[in-house]
Scaffold this active site. Structure first.
Site, PDB file in Angstrom:
ATOM      1  N   ARG A 140      -9.591   1.016   8.168  1.00 35.27           N
ATOM      2  CA  ARG A 140      -9.191  -0.355   8.455  1.00 35.27           C
ATOM      3  C   ARG A 140     -10.301  -1.139   9.142  1.00 35.27           C
ATOM      4  O   ARG A 140     -10.116  -2.327   9.424  1.00 35.27           O
ATOM      5  CB  ARG A 140      -7.985  -0.328   9.382  1.00 35.27           C
ATOM      6  CG  ARG A 140      -6.650  -0.509   8.673  1.00 35.27           C
ATOM      7  CD  ARG A 140      -5.579  -0.513   9.754  1.00 35.27           C
ATOM      8  NE  ARG A 140      -4.396  -1.213   9.398  1.00 35.27           N
ATOM      9  CZ  ARG A 140      -3.287  -0.622   8.942  1.00 35.27           C
ATOM     10  NH1 ARG A 140      -3.251   0.658   8.718  1.00 35.27           N
ATOM     11  NH2 ARG A 140      -2.220  -1.343   8.691  1.00 35.27           N
ATOM     12  N   ARG A 153      11.093  -2.472  11.532  1.00 38.22           N
ATOM     13  CA  ARG A 153      10.104  -2.030  12.519  1.00 38.22           C
ATOM     14  C   ARG A 153       9.824  -3.149  13.511  1.00 38.22           C
ATOM     15  O   ARG A 153       9.730  -4.304  13.121  1.00 38.22           O
ATOM     16  CB  ARG A 153       8.797  -1.650  11.800  1.00 38.22           C
ATOM     17  CG  ARG A 153       8.717  -0.189  11.409  1.00 38.22           C
ATOM     18  CD  ARG A 153       7.623   0.089  10.402  1.00 38.22           C
ATOM     19  NE  ARG A 153       6.307  -0.461  10.750  1.00 38.22           N
ATOM     20  CZ  ARG A 153       5.258  -0.401   9.940  1.00 38.22           C
ATOM     21  NH1 ARG A 153       5.349   0.182   8.747  1.00 38.22           N
ATOM     22  NH2 ARG A 153       4.112  -0.910  10.294  1.00 38.22           N
ATOM     23  N   LYS A 187       0.827  -1.215   0.000  1.00 41.62           N
ATOM     24  CA  LYS A 187       0.000   0.000   0.000  1.00 41.62           C
ATOM     25  C   LYS A 187       0.859   1.261   0.000  1.00 41.62           C
ATOM     26  O   LYS A 187       0.639   2.167  -0.796  1.00 41.62           O
ATOM     27  CB  LYS A 187      -0.927   0.037   1.234  1.00 41.62           C
ATOM     28  CG  LYS A 187      -1.888  -1.121   1.340  1.00 41.62           C
ATOM     29  CD  LYS A 187      -2.771  -1.025   2.584  1.00 41.62           C
ATOM     30  CE  LYS A 187      -2.015  -1.037   3.883  1.00 41.62           C
ATOM     31  NZ  LYS A 187      -1.312  -2.318   4.183  1.00 41.62           N
ATOM     32  N   ARG A 199      -0.972  -9.324  13.088  1.00 39.00           N
ATOM     33  CA  ARG A 199      -1.485  -8.273  12.206  1.00 39.00           C
ATOM     34  C   ARG A 199      -2.269  -8.860  11.045  1.00 39.00           C
ATOM     35  O   ARG A 199      -3.265  -8.275  10.607  1.00 39.00           O
ATOM     36  CB  ARG A 199      -0.327  -7.404  11.724  1.00 39.00           C
ATOM     37  CG  ARG A 199       0.262  -6.598  12.868  1.00 39.00           C
ATOM     38  CD  ARG A 199       1.581  -5.986  12.517  1.00 39.00           C
ATOM     39  NE  ARG A 199       1.445  -4.983  11.494  1.00 39.00           N
ATOM     40  CZ  ARG A 199       2.428  -4.569  10.698  1.00 39.00           C
ATOM     41  NH1 ARG A 199       3.617  -5.109  10.809  1.00 39.00           N
ATOM     42  NH2 ARG A 199       2.214  -3.631   9.818  1.00 39.00           N
ATOM     43  N   ARG A 257      11.371  -5.883   4.930  1.00 39.84           N
ATOM     44  CA  ARG A 257      11.056  -4.449   4.868  1.00 39.84           C
ATOM     45  C   ARG A 257      11.988  -3.666   5.788  1.00 39.84           C
ATOM     46  O   ARG A 257      12.254  -4.064   6.911  1.00 39.84           O
ATOM     47  CB  ARG A 257       9.605  -4.193   5.281  1.00 39.84           C
ATOM     48  CG  ARG A 257       9.306  -2.694   5.438  1.00 39.84           C
ATOM     49  CD  ARG A 257       7.864  -2.353   5.264  1.00 39.84           C
ATOM     50  NE  ARG A 257       7.020  -2.799   6.361  1.00 39.84           N
ATOM     51  CZ  ARG A 257       5.705  -2.599   6.402  1.00 39.84           C
ATOM     52  NH1 ARG A 257       5.094  -1.987   5.404  1.00 39.84           N
ATOM     53  NH2 ARG A 257       4.998  -3.033   7.414  1.00 39.84           N
TER      54      ARG A 257
HETATM   55  P1  ADP Z   1       1.298  -1.457   7.318  1.00 41.00           P
HETATM   56  O1  ADP Z   1       1.812  -0.434   6.332  1.00 41.00           O
HETATM   57  O2  ADP Z   1       2.302  -2.528   7.563  1.00 41.00           O
HETATM   58  O3  ADP Z   1      -0.040  -1.989   6.963  1.00 41.00           O
HETATM   59  P2  ADP Z   1       0.787   0.820   9.005  1.00 41.00           P
HETATM   60  O4  ADP Z   1       2.009   1.620   9.019  1.00 41.00           O
HETATM   61  O5  ADP Z   1      -0.308   1.216   8.090  1.00 41.00           O
HETATM   62  O6  ADP Z   1       1.195  -0.709   8.708  1.00 41.00           O
HETATM   63  O7  ADP Z   1       0.186   0.708  10.459  1.00 41.00           O
HETATM   64  C1  ADP Z   1       0.985   0.347  11.574  1.00 41.00           C
HETATM   65  C2  ADP Z   1       0.093   0.218  12.790  1.00 41.00           C
HETATM   66  O8  ADP Z   1      -0.520   1.501  13.073  1.00 41.00           O
HETATM   67  C3  ADP Z   1      -1.066  -0.758  12.666  1.00 41.00           C
HETATM   68  O9  ADP Z   1      -0.703  -2.098  12.944  1.00 41.00           O
HETATM   69  C4  ADP Z   1      -2.037  -0.175  13.701  1.00 41.00           C
HETATM   70  O10 ADP Z   1      -1.649  -0.518  15.015  1.00 41.00           O
HETATM   71  C5  ADP Z   1      -1.847   1.320  13.551  1.00 41.00           C
HETATM   72  N1  ADP Z   1      -2.799   1.897  12.574  1.00 41.00           N
HETATM   73  C6  ADP Z   1      -2.491   2.513  11.393  1.00 41.00           C
HETATM   74  N2  ADP Z   1      -3.601   2.934  10.758  1.00 41.00           N
HETATM   75  C7  ADP Z   1      -4.650   2.562  11.559  1.00 41.00           C
HETATM   76  C8  ADP Z   1      -6.069   2.688  11.457  1.00 41.00           C
HETATM   77  N3  ADP Z   1      -6.652   3.265  10.375  1.00 41.00           N
HETATM   78  N4  ADP Z   1      -6.821   2.193  12.460  1.00 41.00           N
HETATM   79  C9  ADP Z   1      -6.264   1.619  13.526  1.00 41.00           C
HETATM   80  N5  ADP Z   1      -4.955   1.439  13.686  1.00 41.00           N
HETATM   81  C10 ADP Z   1      -4.132   1.912  12.717  1.00 41.00           C
HETATM   82  P1  ADP Z   2       2.159  -1.813   3.200  1.00 43.09           P
HETATM   83  O1  ADP Z   2       2.180  -0.312   3.191  1.00 43.09           O
HETATM   84  O2  ADP Z   2       0.960  -2.396   2.536  1.00 43.09           O
HETATM   85  O3  ADP Z   2       2.366  -2.387   4.565  1.00 43.09           O
HETATM   86  P2  ADP Z   2       4.765  -1.621   1.862  1.00 43.09           P
HETATM   87  O4  ADP Z   2       4.518  -0.739   0.700  1.00 43.09           O
HETATM   88  O5  ADP Z   2       5.505  -1.061   3.014  1.00 43.09           O
HETATM   89  O6  ADP Z   2       3.391  -2.327   2.335  1.00 43.09           O
HETATM   90  O7  ADP Z   2       5.544  -2.915   1.325  1.00 43.09           O
HETATM   91  C1  ADP Z   2       5.948  -3.971   2.211  1.00 43.09           C
HETATM   92  C2  ADP Z   2       7.348  -4.452   1.816  1.00 43.09           C
HETATM   93  O8  ADP Z   2       7.290  -5.144   0.563  1.00 43.09           O
HETATM   94  C3  ADP Z   2       8.359  -3.324   1.618  1.00 43.09           C
HETATM   95  O9  ADP Z   2       9.625  -3.800   2.039  1.00 43.09           O
HETATM   96  C4  ADP Z   2       8.334  -3.054   0.111  1.00 43.09           C
HETATM   97  O10 ADP Z   2       9.579  -2.546  -0.355  1.00 43.09           O
HETATM   98  C5  ADP Z   2       8.050  -4.458  -0.443  1.00 43.09           C
HETATM   99  N1  ADP Z   2       7.197  -4.449  -1.653  1.00 43.09           N
HETATM  100  C6  ADP Z   2       6.159  -3.618  -1.953  1.00 43.09           C
HETATM  101  N2  ADP Z   2       5.602  -3.936  -3.154  1.00 43.09           N
HETATM  102  C7  ADP Z   2       6.297  -5.012  -3.617  1.00 43.09           C
HETATM  103  C8  ADP Z   2       6.204  -5.818  -4.805  1.00 43.09           C
HETATM  104  N3  ADP Z   2       5.275  -5.582  -5.749  1.00 43.09           N
HETATM  105  N4  ADP Z   2       7.085  -6.839  -4.937  1.00 43.09           N
HETATM  106  C9  ADP Z   2       8.008  -7.097  -3.956  1.00 43.09           C
HETATM  107  N5  ADP Z   2       8.143  -6.384  -2.835  1.00 43.09           N
HETATM  108  C10 ADP Z   2       7.312  -5.350  -2.647  1.00 43.09           C
END
Ligand code: ADP
Ligand code: ADP
Ligand code: ZN
Length: 214
Positions: A88, A160, A13, A171, A127
């Site tokens: 979410r 992280r 994302k 998660r 990541r």
């Molecule tokens: P990822 O990119 O791996 O999906 P995020 O950076 O979006 O993780 O979120 C990290 C953490 O922040 C989540 O596991 C949650 O604890 C919190 N968080 C982020 N956005 C939301 C939301 N919209 N509602 C509730 N918790 C959130």
């Molecule tokens: P989210 O915001 O959904 O948690 P991220 O954009 O942070 O996800 O991506 C999670 C991990 O996977 C990061 O280390 C990123 O560089 C890697 N990644 C993202 N898209 C791809 C893809 N299409 N193929 C392989 N690795 C990816």
């Protein structure tokens, strides 16, 4: 263009949200980044959010809904925004629907980046996130030019705490229970655009643009 990014943690994302935001010259709003900045800054919000985040749980809806409502009402969102990590839960999606209706500017698309759980675990382990600007890298799929250092701002890259395998499984469970139902929520409203998130970053981006009508 008002877009939401849906998908499991690690689906890509953030990676794609940055590209969409650049393409349309609109802000990228990541609730995870906002919480992490608040934790770093030692704010009340950060203190409240930290224990949930460390445990891999969602921060309660009441701590996130007003924050996003205020953010998307700002002037820089007049031409749109990319919401990454919000909504979410169904109550968050309903809150967003209510504010966007009030603003007279509803969300155009919910982009669902589809990646199976098996692929998520290896992505999360690799990541690396910048402590300075929040940029994300992957040790194999998207390495920085210099190991451990952010290309953009030169600060340190870290794994992280919540990307450690034991928390990733929690998660993923939280995602399936609370966030996946949003796929139907947006499908019912004719706003869902699902893309195959297992392909390369460039291919995923191309498919997103295609679905957004580029
Ligand atoms: P990822 O990119 O791996 O999906 P995020 O950076 O979006 O993780 O979120 C990290 C953490 O922040 C989540 O596991 C949650 O604890 C919190 N968080 C982020 N956005 C939301 C939301 N919209 N509602 C509730 N918790 C959130
Ligand atoms: P989210 O915001 O959904 O948690 P991220 O954009 O942070 O996800 O991506 C999670 C991990 O996977 C990061 O280390 C990123 O560089 C890697 N990644 C993202 N898209 C791809 C893809 N299409 N193929 C392989 N690795 C990816
Ligand atoms: Zn950086």
């Amino acid at each position: 263009m008002r877009v939401i990014m849906l998908g499991a943690p690690g689906a890509g994302k953030g990676t794609q949200a940055v590209r969409v935001a650049e393409k349309y010259a609109i802000p990228h709003i990541s609730t995870g980044d906002i919480f992490r900045a608040n934790i770093k800054g030692g704010t009340e919000l950060g203190k409240k959010a930290k224990s949930y985040m460390d445990a891999g749980k969602l921060v309660p809806d009441e701590l996130v809904c007003d924050l996003v409502a205020d953010r998307i009402a700002k002037e820089d969102c007049a031409n749109g925004y990319v919401l990454d990590g919000f909504p979410r839960t169904i109550p968050q999606a309903e809150a967003l629907e209510a504010v966007t209706k009030k603003l007279g500017a509803e969300v155009d698309y919910a982009v669902n980046i589809d990646v199976p759980d098996e692929a998520i675990v290896s992505r999360m382990g690799g990541r690396r996130a910048c402590v300075g600007c929040g940029a994300t890298y992957h040790v194999v799929f998207n390495p920085p030019k210099k190991e451990g250092i952010c290309d953009t701002c030169g600060q340190t890259l870290i794994l992280r705490d919540d990307d450690k395998p034991e928390t990733v499984q929690t998660r993923l469970n939280v995602y399936h229970d609370q966030t996946q139902p949003l796929i139907d929520f947006y499908a019912e409203r004719g706003k869902l655009a699902t893309v195959d998130g297992t392909r390369t970053m460039d291919e995923v981006f191309a498919e997103i643009l295609e679905k957004l009508g580029e």
